[in-house]
Design a protein around this motif. Structure first.
Motif, short mmCIF file in Angstrom:
data_model
loop_
_atom_site.label_atom_id
_atom_site.label_comp_id
_atom_site.label_asym_id
_atom_site.label_seq_id
_atom_site.Cartn_x
_atom_site.Cartn_y
_atom_site.Cartn_z
N GLU A 214 0.83 -1.19 0.00
CA GLU A 214 0.00 0.00 0.00
C GLU A 214 0.88 1.25 0.00
O GLU A 214 1.79 1.39 0.82
N GLY A 215 0.63 2.14 -0.96
CA GLY A 215 1.39 3.38 -1.03
C GLY A 215 2.73 3.27 -1.74
O GLY A 215 3.53 4.21 -1.69
N ASP A 247 20.07 -3.34 -5.06
CA ASP A 247 20.80 -3.85 -3.90
C ASP A 247 20.43 -5.30 -3.61
O ASP A 247 20.61 -5.78 -2.48
N GLY A 248 19.95 -5.99 -4.62
CA GLY A 248 19.57 -7.39 -4.45
C GLY A 248 18.25 -7.58 -3.74
O GLY A 248 17.78 -8.71 -3.59
N PHE A 249 17.62 -6.48 -3.33
CA PHE A 249 16.41 -6.59 -2.51
C PHE A 249 15.14 -6.76 -3.34
O PHE A 249 14.44 -7.76 -3.22
N SER A 250 14.81 -5.78 -4.18
CA SER A 250 13.59 -5.91 -4.98
C SER A 250 13.69 -5.08 -6.26
O SER A 250 14.42 -4.08 -6.33
N TYR A 251 12.93 -5.53 -7.26
CA TYR A 251 12.79 -4.79 -8.51
C TYR A 251 11.35 -4.30 -8.52
O TYR A 251 10.41 -5.10 -8.59
N ASP A 252 11.18 -2.99 -8.40
CA ASP A 252 9.84 -2.43 -8.24
C ASP A 252 9.23 -2.06 -9.59
O ASP A 252 9.90 -1.45 -10.44
N VAL A 253 7.96 -2.43 -9.76
CA VAL A 253 7.27 -2.17 -11.03
C VAL A 253 5.87 -1.63 -10.79
O VAL A 253 5.30 -1.79 -9.71
N SER A 254 5.32 -1.00 -11.82
CA SER A 254 3.94 -0.54 -11.78
C SER A 254 3.06 -1.70 -12.27
O SER A 254 3.56 -2.66 -12.85
N SER A 269 2.10 -11.70 -1.61
CA SER A 269 1.58 -11.25 -0.32
C SER A 269 1.22 -9.78 -0.44
O SER A 269 1.63 -9.11 -1.40
N THR A 270 0.47 -9.29 0.52
CA THR A 270 0.05 -7.88 0.50
C THR A 270 0.32 -7.23 1.84
O THR A 270 -0.02 -7.79 2.90
N TYR A 271 0.93 -6.05 1.80
CA TYR A 271 1.13 -5.24 2.99
C TYR A 271 0.12 -4.10 2.93
O TYR A 271 0.17 -3.25 2.05
N GLY A 272 -0.82 -4.12 3.87
CA GLY A 272 -1.84 -3.09 3.88
C GLY A 272 -3.14 -3.58 3.28
O GLY A 272 -3.39 -4.78 3.15
N ASP A 273 -3.99 -2.63 2.86
CA ASP A 273 -5.28 -2.94 2.26
C ASP A 273 -5.09 -3.43 0.82
O ASP A 273 -4.48 -2.73 0.01
N ALA A 275 -7.00 -3.49 -1.69
CA ALA A 275 -7.54 -2.56 -2.68
C ALA A 275 -6.60 -1.38 -2.88
O ALA A 275 -6.30 -0.97 -4.00
N LYS A 276 -6.10 -0.83 -1.76
CA LYS A 276 -5.20 0.31 -1.83
C LYS A 276 -3.81 -0.09 -2.32
O LYS A 276 -3.09 0.74 -2.89
#
Length: 329
Positions: A214-215, A247-254, A269-273, A275-276
């Motif tokens: 979320e966010g 940094d080997g952690f994550s590849y962020d995408v839209s 998995s989902t962190y937060g709501d 839907a959001k």
């Protein structure tokens, strides 16, 4: 309220915390160890030993009785080693301790605030003889914490969880128990690898982990993190996109680029709501439904608090069991 009254109130609160910290600090030196530096003195006159931490050498009780932990990894370590802390922090998104931990083991543990924002007065009121945390979480309040009790900090959390566990075990005086925990984990990994078809099949199966936050953008997890290390232990294949992780952690995408997450198997998995966080919209979209894992029924939703935030051997054991169940299904 008049300004002068408000100022007096604030000053009184500051003095209360200062007094609590000062009382707790009695008997400890500036280096974080016992004032005398003796191996047979320390909190309450108990015998101590020296532990090398991210903040230097720290003298800690040989057999600590009142331990406060300030992150989920430290909580997992303590409970895994048979130590029930007197106090612990909780996630900012939750009001309690991780549900994967047995309620019988967390019952009676005092909540001392949120992770990376502990209530120091509450911590001091518990009269701990040892505090476990990490530099990345509480490095900026190290001096305040060590004034309360000997504080053992690891450098970071996440991918270094195995090394951190060894330091926690040393601080808690549970090295023998730690050896058994590690041996049991290694045997568990071997069992699961065999159950999903053996090392050759595991290596030929590309597995991705996608976290909706979320966010924030969607995270395709790389190899330098907690879950990445468990997948590495299992010997499963990882898609090429994971090598591009920052940094080997994550590849962020839209959501418009979620096709980059394609793999034989995808855990989410989902962190937060949901839907959001965009979970619902993305997973109902054409790009997601076109993924190989999606078309083959190999997308598995899992608990974020366990797979991402657990960070310990007890969590790892539960992850291995769930991994085996889903992969064999």
């Amino acid at each position: 309220m008049a300004p002068s009254v408000r100022r007096r109130g604030l000053a009184l609160g500051a003095l209360t915390l200062t007094g609590a910290l000062a009382l707790s600090a009695c008997g400890f030196s500036e280096s974080g160890g016992s004032a005398s530096g003796s191996s047979d003195s320390g909190s309450g006159g108990a015998a101590t030993h020296t532990v090398k931490t991210a903040m230097g050498d720290v003298d800690v009780p040989v057999d600590p009785k009142r331990v406060v932990v300030l992150d989920t990894g430290e909580l997992d370590s303590a409970l895994t080693l048979g130590v029930q802390p007197v106090g612990a922090t909780h996630s900012a998104s939750e009001d309690s301790f991780p549900s994967y931990l047995p309620a019988s083991r967390t019952k009676g543990i005092k909540e001392v605030g949120e992770i990376a924002n502990p209530n120091l007065e509450t911590v001091a009121s518990l009269k701990p003889d040892l505090i476990l945390t990490s530099k990345v979480r509480d490095g900026d309040r190290y001096n305040q914490l060590r004034a309360i009790a000997p504080t053992v900090m690891t450098e970071s959390t996440g991918s270094a969880w195995k090394e951190n566990f060894q330091l926690h075990a040393e601080a808690l005086g549970k090295q023998a128990e730690a050896k058994k925990v590690v041996a049991d984990y290694d045997a568990h990994v071997a069992k699961v690898t065999e159950a999903i078809g053996g090392k050759k099949k595991a290596a030929a199966t590309e597995v991705n982990f996608v976290r909706f936050v979320e966010g924030a953008d969607i995270r395709i997890y790389g190899k330098q993190n907690y879950i990445g290390s468990i997948l590495a232990d299992l010997g499963v294949g990882r898609p090429a996109i994971t090598d591009k992780a920052k940094d080997g952690f994550s590849y962020d995408v839209s959501p418009e680029k979620i096709d980059l997450a394609d793999a034989d198997v995808i855990f989410t998995s989902t962190y937060g709501d949901p839907a959001k966080a965009g979970t619902t919209k993305t997973m109902n979209g054409g790009l997601w439904k076109g993924l190989k894992a999606s078309k083959n029924g190999k997308v598995f939703k899992v608990d974020d608090r366990l797979w991402i935030a657990g960070i310990g051997y007890t969590a790892a054991g539960k992850i291995l069991d769930e991994f085996q169940t889903k992969m064999a299904g």
